[in-house]
Write a protein that holds these residues in place. Sequence first.
Motif, PDB file in Angstrom:
ATOM      1  N   VAL A  40       0.769  -1.141   0.034  1.00  0.00           N
ATOM      2  CA  VAL A  40      -0.353  -0.196  -0.011  1.00  0.00           C
ATOM      3  C   VAL A  40       0.528   1.058  -0.254  1.00  0.00           C
ATOM      4  N   ALA A  41       2.254   0.739   0.626  1.00  0.00           N
ATOM      5  CA  ALA A  41       2.222   2.553   0.942  1.00  0.00           C
ATOM      6  C   ALA A  41       3.544   2.668  -0.286  1.00  0.00           C
ATOM      7  N   ALA A  42       4.102   1.415  -1.196  1.00  0.00           N
ATOM      8  CA  ALA A  42       5.014   1.583  -2.263  1.00  0.00           C
ATOM      9  C   ALA A  42       3.538   2.590  -3.495  1.00  0.00           C
ATOM     10  N   LEU A  43       2.410   1.923  -3.802  1.00  0.00           N
ATOM     11  CA  LEU A  43       1.543   2.537  -3.802  1.00  0.00           C
ATOM     12  C   LEU A  43       0.989   3.962  -3.426  1.00  0.00           C
ATOM     13  N   LEU A  44       0.865   4.503  -2.519  1.00  0.00           N
ATOM     14  CA  LEU A  44       0.731   5.234  -2.318  1.00  0.00           C
ATOM     15  C   LEU A  44       2.146   6.040  -3.329  1.00  0.00           C
ATOM     16  N   ALA A  45       2.993   6.112  -2.964  1.00  0.00           N
ATOM     17  CA  ALA A  45       4.971   6.751  -3.153  1.00  0.00           C
ATOM     18  C   ALA A  45       4.257   7.016  -4.517  1.00  0.00           C
ATOM     19  N   VAL A  46       4.234   6.261  -5.443  1.00  0.00           N
ATOM     20  CA  VAL A  46       4.044   6.284  -6.577  1.00  0.00           C
ATOM     21  C   VAL A  46       2.530   7.890  -7.207  1.00  0.00           C
ATOM     22  N   ASP A  47       1.232   7.115  -6.149  1.00  0.00           N
ATOM     23  CA  ASP A  47       0.049   8.295  -5.796  1.00  0.00           C
ATOM     24  C   ASP A  47       0.941   9.523  -6.334  1.00  0.00           C
ATOM     25  N   MET A  48       1.710   9.536  -5.146  1.00  0.00           N
ATOM     26  CA  MET A  48       2.272  11.235  -4.876  1.00  0.00           C
ATOM     27  C   MET A  48       3.784  11.499  -5.914  1.00  0.00           C
ATOM     28  N   SER A  95       7.191   9.709   2.772  1.00  0.00           N
ATOM     29  CA  SER A  95       7.232   8.936   4.173  1.00  0.00           C
ATOM     30  C   SER A  95       6.926   7.693   3.773  1.00  0.00           C
ATOM     31  N   ALA A  96       5.697   7.481   2.708  1.00  0.00           N
ATOM     32  CA  ALA A  96       5.161   5.986   2.272  1.00  0.00           C
ATOM     33  C   ALA A  96       6.106   5.267   1.494  1.00  0.00           C
ATOM     34  N   LEU A  97       7.064   6.120   1.062  1.00  0.00           N
ATOM     35  CA  LEU A  97       8.344   5.467   0.578  1.00  0.00           C
ATOM     36  C   LEU A  97       8.986   4.839   1.496  1.00  0.00           C
ATOM     37  N   GLY A  98       9.243   5.382   3.055  1.00  0.00           N
ATOM     38  CA  GLY A  98      10.178   4.596   4.275  1.00  0.00           C
ATOM     39  C   GLY A  98       9.633   3.817   4.446  1.00  0.00           C
ATOM     40  N   LEU A  99       8.308   4.199   4.660  1.00  0.00           N
ATOM     41  CA  LEU A  99       6.845   3.142   4.561  1.00  0.00           C
ATOM     42  C   LEU A  99       7.247   1.835   3.930  1.00  0.00           C
ATOM     43  N   ALA A 100       7.375   1.994   2.887  1.00  0.00           N
ATOM     44  CA  ALA A 100       7.220   0.746   1.753  1.00  0.00           C
ATOM     45  C   ALA A 100       8.419   0.156   2.251  1.00  0.00           C
ATOM     46  N   LEU A 101       9.374   0.638   2.283  1.00  0.00           N
ATOM     47  CA  LEU A 101      10.920   0.059   2.712  1.00  0.00           C
ATOM     48  C   LEU A 101      11.084  -0.671   3.758  1.00  0.00           C
ATOM     49  N   THR A 102      10.237   0.100   5.056  1.00  0.00           N
ATOM     50  CA  THR A 102      10.658  -0.749   6.120  1.00  0.00           C
ATOM     51  C   THR A 102       9.429  -1.573   7.392  1.00  0.00           C
ATOM     52  N   GLY A 103       8.680  -1.815   6.213  1.00  0.00           N
ATOM     53  CA  GLY A 103       7.952  -2.329   7.039  1.00  0.00           C
ATOM     54  C   GLY A 103       7.003  -1.125   7.546  1.00  0.00           C
ATOM     55  N   ALA A 104       5.617  -2.099   8.684  1.00  0.00           N
ATOM     56  CA  ALA A 104       4.679  -2.040   9.637  1.00  0.00           C
ATOM     57  C   ALA A 104       5.846  -1.401  10.733  1.00  0.00           C
ATOM     58  N   GLY A 105       6.200  -2.235  11.516  1.00  0.00           N
ATOM     59  CA  GLY A 105       6.530  -2.956  12.317  1.00  0.00           C
ATOM     60  C   GLY A 105       6.015  -3.332  13.241  1.00  0.00           C
ATOM     61  N   SER A 106       6.441  -3.904  14.378  1.00  0.00           N
ATOM     62  CA  SER A 106       5.745  -5.031  15.089  1.00  0.00           C
ATOM     63  C   SER A 106       4.477  -4.079  15.727  1.00  0.00           C
TER      64      SER A 106
END
Length: 155
Positions: free
Chosen positions: A90-98, A127-138
Amino acid sequence: MPRTRAPRTHTAATATPAATSSGLLIIRVALGAVFLMHGAQKLFEYTIPGTVASFGEMGAPLPEITAPLVAVLEFAGGVLLILGLLTRVVAALLAVDMVVALVLVHAAAGFWVAEGGWEFVAVLGASALGLALTGAGSLSLDRPLLRGRAPAWLA
């Protein structure tokens, strides 16, 4: 005589797993809320026909297709980010959107958001790209459902 070690101090470079997961949760919820609200605005305030017209005026390609896709992506994507579900995709798609929004609409207006510029979409996209790279966390639904693993094509 056995060596003794100095107590370990935590710095930004050695953040604890709990601090990292808490930080990712804060970023996910804030970013998800922004995308959720922008998607809701496109769906319910402007409505799909209004969003299609707006996309057409901005020069977006195939506004009859892209406007509803973006509206649903931002709304549902915001919800999924808040929950931490399918976060990387989802974060990768939102990064592309931006990136698309920056290139097609905001770049020509300069930097400042008050003048229609790209500062806000850059922060959202980064921010979205960062989440796409790191994941959501525990502290997420990805953790129990995906066990923290990214899909092979994204890793």
